[in-house]
Motif scaffolding. Structure first.
Motif, PDB file in Angstrom:
ATOM      1  N   TYR A 137       0.832  -1.195   0.000  1.00 45.14           N
ATOM      2  CA  TYR A 137       0.000   0.000   0.000  1.00 45.14           C
ATOM      3  C   TYR A 137       0.871   1.253   0.000  1.00 45.14           C
ATOM      4  CZ  TYR A 137      -3.272  -3.360   2.152  1.00 45.14           C
ATOM      5  OH  TYR A 137      -4.034  -4.445   2.440  1.00 45.14           O
ATOM      6  N   THR A 138       0.343   2.320  -0.589  1.00 42.18           N
ATOM      7  CA  THR A 138       0.980   3.619  -0.389  1.00 42.18           C
ATOM      8  C   THR A 138       0.635   4.055   1.035  1.00 42.18           C
ATOM      9  OG1 THR A 138      -0.942   4.901  -1.112  1.00 42.18           O
ATOM     10  CG2 THR A 138       0.629   4.203  -2.842  1.00 42.18           C
ATOM     11  N   ASP A 139       1.320   5.063   1.539  1.00 44.55           N
ATOM     12  CA  ASP A 139       1.025   5.569   2.886  1.00 44.55           C
ATOM     13  C   ASP A 139      -0.426   6.031   2.975  1.00 44.55           C
ATOM     14  OD1 ASP A 139       3.574   5.013   3.747  1.00 44.55           O
ATOM     15  OD2 ASP A 139       4.302   7.069   3.498  1.00 44.55           O
ATOM     16  N   GLN A 140      -0.887   6.699   1.928  1.00 46.91           N
ATOM     17  CA  GLN A 140      -2.266   7.206   1.916  1.00 46.91           C
ATOM     18  C   GLN A 140      -3.279   6.053   1.928  1.00 46.91           C
ATOM     19  OE1 GLN A 140      -3.149   9.860  -1.319  1.00 46.91           O
ATOM     20  NE2 GLN A 140      -5.295  10.086  -0.728  1.00 46.91           N
ATOM     21  N   GLN A 141      -3.031   5.017   1.135  1.00 49.20           N
ATOM     22  CA  GLN A 141      -3.932   3.858   1.103  1.00 49.20           C
ATOM     23  C   GLN A 141      -3.989   3.178   2.476  1.00 49.20           C
ATOM     24  OE1 GLN A 141      -1.905   1.831  -2.145  1.00 49.20           O
ATOM     25  NE2 GLN A 141      -3.802   1.853  -3.352  1.00 49.20           N
ATOM     26  N   LYS A 142      -2.835   3.017   3.107  1.00 46.86           N
ATOM     27  CA  LYS A 142      -2.797   2.354   4.406  1.00 46.86           C
ATOM     28  C   LYS A 142      -3.538   3.178   5.459  1.00 46.86           C
ATOM     29  CE  LYS A 142      -0.050  -0.288   7.557  1.00 46.86           C
ATOM     30  NZ  LYS A 142       1.193  -0.585   8.162  1.00 46.86           N
ATOM     31  N   ARG A 143      -3.361   4.497   5.437  1.00 41.63           N
ATOM     32  CA  ARG A 143      -4.082   5.360   6.382  1.00 41.63           C
ATOM     33  C   ARG A 143      -5.593   5.247   6.180  1.00 41.63           C
ATOM     34  NH1 ARG A 143       0.051   8.888   5.291  1.00 41.63           N
ATOM     35  NH2 ARG A 143      -1.207  10.034   3.790  1.00 41.63           N
ATOM     36  N   GLU A 144      -6.031   5.218   4.917  1.00 40.83           N
ATOM     37  CA  GLU A 144      -7.457   5.124   4.621  1.00 40.83           C
ATOM     38  C   GLU A 144      -8.006   3.755   5.048  1.00 40.83           C
ATOM     39  OE1 GLU A 144     -11.305   6.291   3.205  1.00 40.83           O
ATOM     40  OE2 GLU A 144      -9.582   7.276   4.128  1.00 40.83           O
ATOM     41  N   ILE A 145      -7.267   2.708   4.796  1.00 43.16           N
ATOM     42  CA  ILE A 145      -7.687   1.372   5.233  1.00 43.16           C
ATOM     43  C   ILE A 145      -7.797   1.334   6.753  1.00 43.16           C
ATOM     44  CG2 ILE A 145      -6.859  -1.015   5.479  1.00 43.16           C
ATOM     45  CD1 ILE A 145      -5.868  -0.776   2.542  1.00 43.16           C
ATOM     46  N   GLU A 146      -6.837   1.886   7.440  1.00 42.36           N
ATOM     47  CA  GLU A 146      -6.860   1.884   8.904  1.00 42.36           C
ATOM     48  C   GLU A 146      -8.010   2.735   9.449  1.00 42.36           C
ATOM     49  OE1 GLU A 146      -2.776   2.870   9.760  1.00 42.36           O
ATOM     50  OE2 GLU A 146      -2.163   0.775   9.518  1.00 42.36           O
ATOM     51  N   ARG A 147      -8.327   3.831   8.770  1.00 42.13           N
ATOM     52  CA  ARG A 147      -9.464   4.666   9.179  1.00 42.13           C
ATOM     53  C   ARG A 147     -10.770   3.884   9.036  1.00 42.13           C
ATOM     54  NH1 ARG A 147     -13.317   8.433   7.145  1.00 42.13           N
ATOM     55  NH2 ARG A 147     -12.849   7.903   4.981  1.00 42.13           N
ATOM     56  N   VAL A 148     -10.929   3.197   7.906  1.00 42.67           N
ATOM     57  CA  VAL A 148     -12.140   2.403   7.662  1.00 42.67           C
ATOM     58  C   VAL A 148     -12.219   1.237   8.655  1.00 42.67           C
ATOM     59  CG1 VAL A 148     -13.239   0.868   5.983  1.00 42.67           C
ATOM     60  CG2 VAL A 148     -12.423   3.118   5.269  1.00 42.67           C
TER      61      VAL A 148
END
Length: 124
Positions: free
Chosen positions: A2-13
């Motif tokens: 994941y990119t950093d942004q993708q990982k942050r969004e996954i963790e938020r969800v």
């Protein structure tokens, strides 16, 4: 993976859906150090074993999986075997009630609810 942004969004969800995932006997989402991604595990509660595992590619995938499982819970509770878009009005109302807390926190994924409740597009 994941990119950093993708990982942050996954963790938020995942944070939003954590109450649902924690109470679901048949679904677990875990981090795999070997694959460097999140993995959804399906648990067969009758046989007490894992029934499958899938890599998670996006936050959208988590939302879709959780919304689908919420709908499937309603169908199972009512001993129904049809697609979510075929739900009767009371089942649909219950589905919308149950997904509302998650939808309120993740409005950008509301379209997934609409898709689940809409009949598939007719092939021409």
């Amino acid at each position: 993976m994941y990119t950093d942004q993708q990982k942050r969004e996954i963790e938020r969800v995942l944070t939003v859906f954590n109450p649902f995932i924690d109470q679901a006997d048949y679904l677990e989402i875990v981090w795999s150090n070997k694959r460097q991604c999140y993995v959804s595990l399906f648990i067969d509660t009758t046989r007490d074993c894992f029934d499958g595992a899938d890599e998670i590619h996006s936050a959208e995938e988590i939302c879709d999986k959780c919304y689908t499982e919420i709908g499937n819970d309603i169908l199972l509770e009512n001993d129904r075997e049809y697609e979510l878009w075929q739900m009767h009005k009371l089942e649909r109302d219950e589905f919308l009630r149950r997904v509302q807390p998650y939808d309120a926190q993740l409005p950008e994924y509301h379209y997934l609810i609409e898709q689940l409740l809409s009949p598939p597009a007719q092939a021409k």
